[in-house]
Design an enzyme around this catalytic site. Structure first.
Site, short mmCIF file in Angstrom:
data_model
loop_
_atom_site.label_atom_id
_atom_site.label_comp_id
_atom_site.label_asym_id
_atom_site.label_seq_id
_atom_site.Cartn_x
_atom_site.Cartn_y
_atom_site.Cartn_z
N HIS A 146 0.76 -0.78 0.12
CA HIS A 146 0.34 0.17 -0.13
C HIS A 146 0.80 1.55 -0.36
O HIS A 146 2.22 1.16 0.32
CB HIS A 146 -1.03 0.00 1.67
CG HIS A 146 -1.96 -1.05 1.07
ND1 HIS A 146 -2.37 -2.25 1.45
CD2 HIS A 146 -3.16 -0.57 0.06
CE1 HIS A 146 -3.25 -2.97 1.16
NE2 HIS A 146 -3.95 -1.95 0.87
N LYS A 200 -0.40 4.85 4.72
CA LYS A 200 -1.32 3.95 5.29
C LYS A 200 -1.53 3.32 6.72
O LYS A 200 0.44 3.18 6.69
CB LYS A 200 -1.73 2.84 4.39
CG LYS A 200 -2.09 1.79 5.57
CD LYS A 200 -2.50 0.82 4.47
CE LYS A 200 -4.06 -0.61 4.94
NZ LYS A 200 -5.02 -0.41 4.86
#
Length: 247
Positions: free
Chosen positions: A140, A144
């Site tokens: 990600h 995040k």
């Protein structure tokens, strides 16, 4: 469908607002975020309790720390809620499960329909190869907060449902051989990656690789809106992508 968007100023909240404005039959009841100054004329509110107007349901793309206030508000107004936030603690999950005994709650680690299919495939493949080594790798963007991702845990839970002896091994460091029961889960954070989830299933003689890659965060807003439409009219209970897709 009149929708309260909780977490309206975040990237995903803004995606939901845009999608609502473009979808026939859908309207915004209220945009709620602690970053907003309450302005009823604009439909903007700093906190959920400040809005007591008409609404059919709530879509939540806020932060898991807001779980208590979100569930308390939804229960007080008997509103269905689509929880799209991830990273909940066990105590926060317990609040979601308790609320689902009284109102309809849609709770999923990922709002992508493609990921829902990936979960099904992971489960079927793990069942077909009960002795295989299984590793999950998720990637990600570097902003995040939670690791591993809610999706990686959702995939691991699906595999564990057909391999109940499985244990989770988060990351790998130090010295020691993997055990046959392990499901390895690895988190990578870099750049602006929307989300990549890969499952490696290795029997020793062959490897099966299952992979899903998200290219645009709008897909999560689309999944959330579809979940909201599915949730309307449902009795109290806990729902997710698998129940929505009928499996």
């Amino acid at each position: 469908m009149k929708t309260i968007v909780h977490g309206a100023t975040g990237h995903m909240g803004r995606c939901v607002l845009k999608l609502l404005s473009e979808t026939p039959g859908c309207t915004l009841a209220a945009a709620v975020s602690p970053e907003l100054t309450t302005d009823a004329a604009r439909g903007e509110y700093n906190a959920l309790p400040e809005y007591q107007g008409p609404a059919d349901l709530i879509i939540d793309f806020s932060f898991h720390g807001a779980t208590h206030d979100l569930m308390a508000y939804a229960l007080s107004r008997q509103l269905p809620v689509v929880v799209c936030t991830t990273g909940q603690t066990e105590a926060e999950k317990a609040e979601i499960f308790a609320a689902a005994e009284k109102i309809p709650v849609f709770f999923s680690g990922n709002m992508s329909l493609g990921v829902a299919l990936l979960v099904k495939l992971a489960k079927e493949t793990a069942r077909a190869f009960p002795g295989a080594d299984i590793e999950i790798v998720e990637t990600h963007h570097h902003r995040k907060l939670d690791a591993p991702s809610g999706t990686a845990l959702m995939l691991a839970d699906a595999i564990q449902s057909v391999r109940p002896q499985s244990t989770y091994h988060l990351g790998r460091a130090g010295s020691g051989q993997r055990t046959p029961e392990e499901i390895g889960i690895h988190a990578i954070r870099r750049g602006n990656v929307v989300g990549i989830h890969e499952i490696l299933i290795d029997t020793g003689t062959e490897t099966i690789t299952l992979k899903h890659e998200a290219h645009d965060r709008a897909l999560f807003a689309q999944g959330a809106l579809r979940a909201a439409e599915y949730l309307l009219g449902k009795p109290a209970g806990l729902y997710n992508m698998q129940t929505m897709l009928g499996g």
